[in-house]
Design an enzyme around this catalytic site. Structure first.
Site, short mmCIF file in Angstrom:
data_model
loop_
_atom_site.label_atom_id
_atom_site.label_comp_id
_atom_site.label_asym_id
_atom_site.label_seq_id
_atom_site.Cartn_x
_atom_site.Cartn_y
_atom_site.Cartn_z
N MET A 9 0.83 -1.21 0.00
CA MET A 9 0.00 0.00 0.00
C MET A 9 0.86 1.26 0.00
O MET A 9 0.50 2.29 0.56
CB MET A 9 -0.94 -0.03 1.20
CG MET A 9 -1.87 -1.24 1.22
SD MET A 9 -3.02 -1.25 -0.16
CE MET A 9 -4.21 -0.06 0.42
N GLN A 27 5.48 -0.31 8.83
CA GLN A 27 6.00 -1.45 8.07
C GLN A 27 7.42 -1.12 7.65
O GLN A 27 7.67 -0.14 6.96
CB GLN A 27 5.14 -1.74 6.85
CG GLN A 27 5.57 -3.02 6.15
CD GLN A 27 4.62 -3.42 5.04
OE1 GLN A 27 4.78 -2.96 3.91
NE2 GLN A 27 3.66 -4.26 5.34
N CYS A 81 6.86 -7.96 -1.01
CA CYS A 81 6.82 -7.13 -2.21
C CYS A 81 7.25 -7.94 -3.44
O CYS A 81 8.34 -8.52 -3.45
CB CYS A 81 7.73 -5.92 -2.04
SG CYS A 81 7.67 -4.78 -3.45
N LYS A 96 5.27 -10.09 7.30
CA LYS A 96 4.35 -10.48 6.23
C LYS A 96 5.16 -11.08 5.09
O LYS A 96 6.24 -10.58 4.74
CB LYS A 96 3.57 -9.27 5.71
CG LYS A 96 2.62 -9.61 4.56
CD LYS A 96 1.98 -8.38 3.95
CE LYS A 96 1.13 -8.77 2.74
NZ LYS A 96 0.55 -7.59 2.05
N ASN A 151 -4.19 -12.87 4.24
CA ASN A 151 -4.25 -11.73 3.33
C ASN A 151 -4.51 -12.23 1.91
O ASN A 151 -3.93 -13.23 1.49
CB ASN A 151 -2.93 -10.96 3.40
CG ASN A 151 -2.84 -9.79 2.43
OD1 ASN A 151 -1.82 -9.58 1.79
ND2 ASN A 151 -3.90 -9.02 2.31
N GLY A 152 -5.38 -11.52 1.21
CA GLY A 152 -5.65 -11.86 -0.18
C GLY A 152 -7.13 -12.02 -0.47
O GLY A 152 -7.79 -12.88 0.12
N ASP A 153 -7.65 -11.17 -1.36
CA ASP A 153 -9.02 -11.26 -1.86
C ASP A 153 -10.07 -11.00 -0.79
O ASP A 153 -11.14 -11.64 -0.77
CB ASP A 153 -9.27 -12.62 -2.52
CG ASP A 153 -8.40 -12.86 -3.74
OD1 ASP A 153 -7.72 -11.91 -4.16
OD2 ASP A 153 -8.40 -13.98 -4.26
N GLY A 186 -5.73 -5.06 2.08
CA GLY A 186 -4.92 -4.18 1.25
C GLY A 186 -5.78 -3.49 0.21
O GLY A 186 -6.49 -2.52 0.49
N ARG A 187 -5.76 -4.03 -1.02
CA ARG A 187 -6.45 -3.38 -2.13
C ARG A 187 -7.94 -3.21 -1.90
O ARG A 187 -8.57 -2.32 -2.49
CB ARG A 187 -6.21 -4.18 -3.41
CG ARG A 187 -4.76 -4.18 -3.88
CD ARG A 187 -4.57 -5.13 -5.06
NE ARG A 187 -4.82 -6.52 -4.67
CZ ARG A 187 -5.25 -7.48 -5.49
NH1 ARG A 187 -5.48 -7.20 -6.75
NH2 ARG A 187 -5.42 -8.71 -5.05
#
Length: 367
Positions: A1, A65, A96, A138, A199-201, A223-224
């Site tokens: 982010m 972070q 990343c 992470k 994390n994810g979706d 996140g997104r």
């Protein structure tokens, strides 16, 4: 982010989460993490890095972070964060996937070097412990399907004294494409005793509940899914409290949120830079609304607050939220990478201590 979760956007998200909280005296209504900071940037007092270390007065937990590749430099950066900036939580980024990071041995490919990962985690935990600051990390599933690292990373994190580990259920090769592998998150949860975050979706609060049920994780990382949707955190707070809430702001209410976002950014950086920074958020805020191309272009090019107010006033504020957008991906997606760019000979062995990876930190603060 990177470039998103500065103090202004964290405040918007935190305020929304607190609307759903019943008792804030019991603790914060979520953990809102500062965008990625490099350890070398902290030590060298890089102007950009220092300017990113800002917190709003309402943040009960100052969370940062931290990114880096050298154990000693990471430890020194952690000490500075704790001692000089009053940071209460440090999260280490090993997730990343961008080529400019992976080609130099950083980000999601670093956990391949198991002993280097252990050295970094142990050094940062040792540096933060005297201040009572917990360290989390992470990571991703690995470099690609054939070079997975997440189970070893979980074991190493646990042995190093890390307080919790978050797993993005994609490899570096997948980047942000396809769907996240929640089964891998469940496997990590089963393999370690420290808390695991998934994390994810997670596009809606209901996705977070499904992830917890599917994987058994102790919490989720968003996140997104929050891009242009700070109110998602109100829904999340309610969902985990057993309340079924779905916030559906009208176009006018979204416009009011954009205006407040601009004000908070201006408080950080001044009006000119605030409006430049706001531009990238416009498409996310108005995603799915019947806002014509000309209006979208004008909103993305505002140069003053008067201009912003004029453009927002032109919108039909009564337009309802476009429910067809619920559950759909936001932000970066794209296609899987053909091959993850790695340093020469990176996969030859798992021994990373002694490697000179200093170039992996150049120009990374904030992405």
């Amino acid at each position: 982010m990177a470039g998103i979760t500065n103090a202004a956007y964290r405040q918007l998200c935190r305020e929304q989460a607190e609307l759903g909280a019943v008792d804030l005296s019991a603790g914060p209504a979520g953990l809102f993490v500062c965008e990625m900071i490099t350890s070398r940037g902290i030590i060298e007092r890089d102007h950009k890095t220092m300017s990113m270390l800002q917190f709003d007065p309402g943040e009960q937990v100052r969370s940062v972070q931290l990114y880096g590749v050298d154990p000693a430099i990471m430890a020194r950066g952690a000490s500075i964060l704790c001692e000089e900036f009053g940071v209460n939580h440090i999260d280490l980024n090993f997730g990343c996937p961008v080529p400019k990071v992976t080609r130099k041995g950083g980000g999601a490919v670093l956990p391949w070097k198991r002993n280097l990962l252990a050295a970094i985690l142990e050094a940062v935990v040792a540096a933060a412990t005297p201040y009572g600051v917990p360290v989390t990390c992470k990571t991703r599933m690995g470099i690609d399907h054939d070079h997975q690292t997440y189970l070893d990373a979980g074991r190493i994190a646990e042995q190093s004294g890390v307080a919790a580990i978050a797993l993005h259920g994609r490899t570096a090769q997948q980047s942000y494409s396809g769907t996240a592998d929640w089964d891998a998150i469940a496997a990590l949860k089963q393999s370690v005793s420290i808390p695991v975050l998934g994390n994810g979706d997670i596009w809606e609060a209901s996705d977070a509940l499904r992830m917890v049920e599917h994987t058994g994780v102790d919490g989720v990382v968003v996140g997104r899914g929050c891009l242009g949707r700070p109110w998602l955190f109100r829904d999340l707070t309610d969902a985990f409290a057993g309340r079924d809430t779905r916030t559906l702001p009208t176009l006018g209410e979204v416009g009011a949120m954009v205006r407040r976002h601009a004000e908070l950014l201006a408080g950080l950086h001044g009006s000119e830079r605030a409006l430049l920074d706001l531009r990238k958020h416009m498409a996310w805020y108005f995603k799915g609304f019947p806002v014509g191309g000309e209006a979208r272009r004008a909103l993305a090019m505002v140069t003053s607050f008067d201009d912003l107010d004029d453009q927002l006033a032109r919108l039909d504020g009564d337009q309802p939220f476009p429910t067809a957008e619920l559950g759909s991906p936001r932000g970066r997606q794209g296609s899987p990478r053909g091959k993850v760019v790695l340093p020469e000979g990176w996969l030859d062995d798992e021994n990373g201590c002694g490697l000179d990876l200093s170039d992996a930190e150049v120009g990374v603060s904030g992405g």
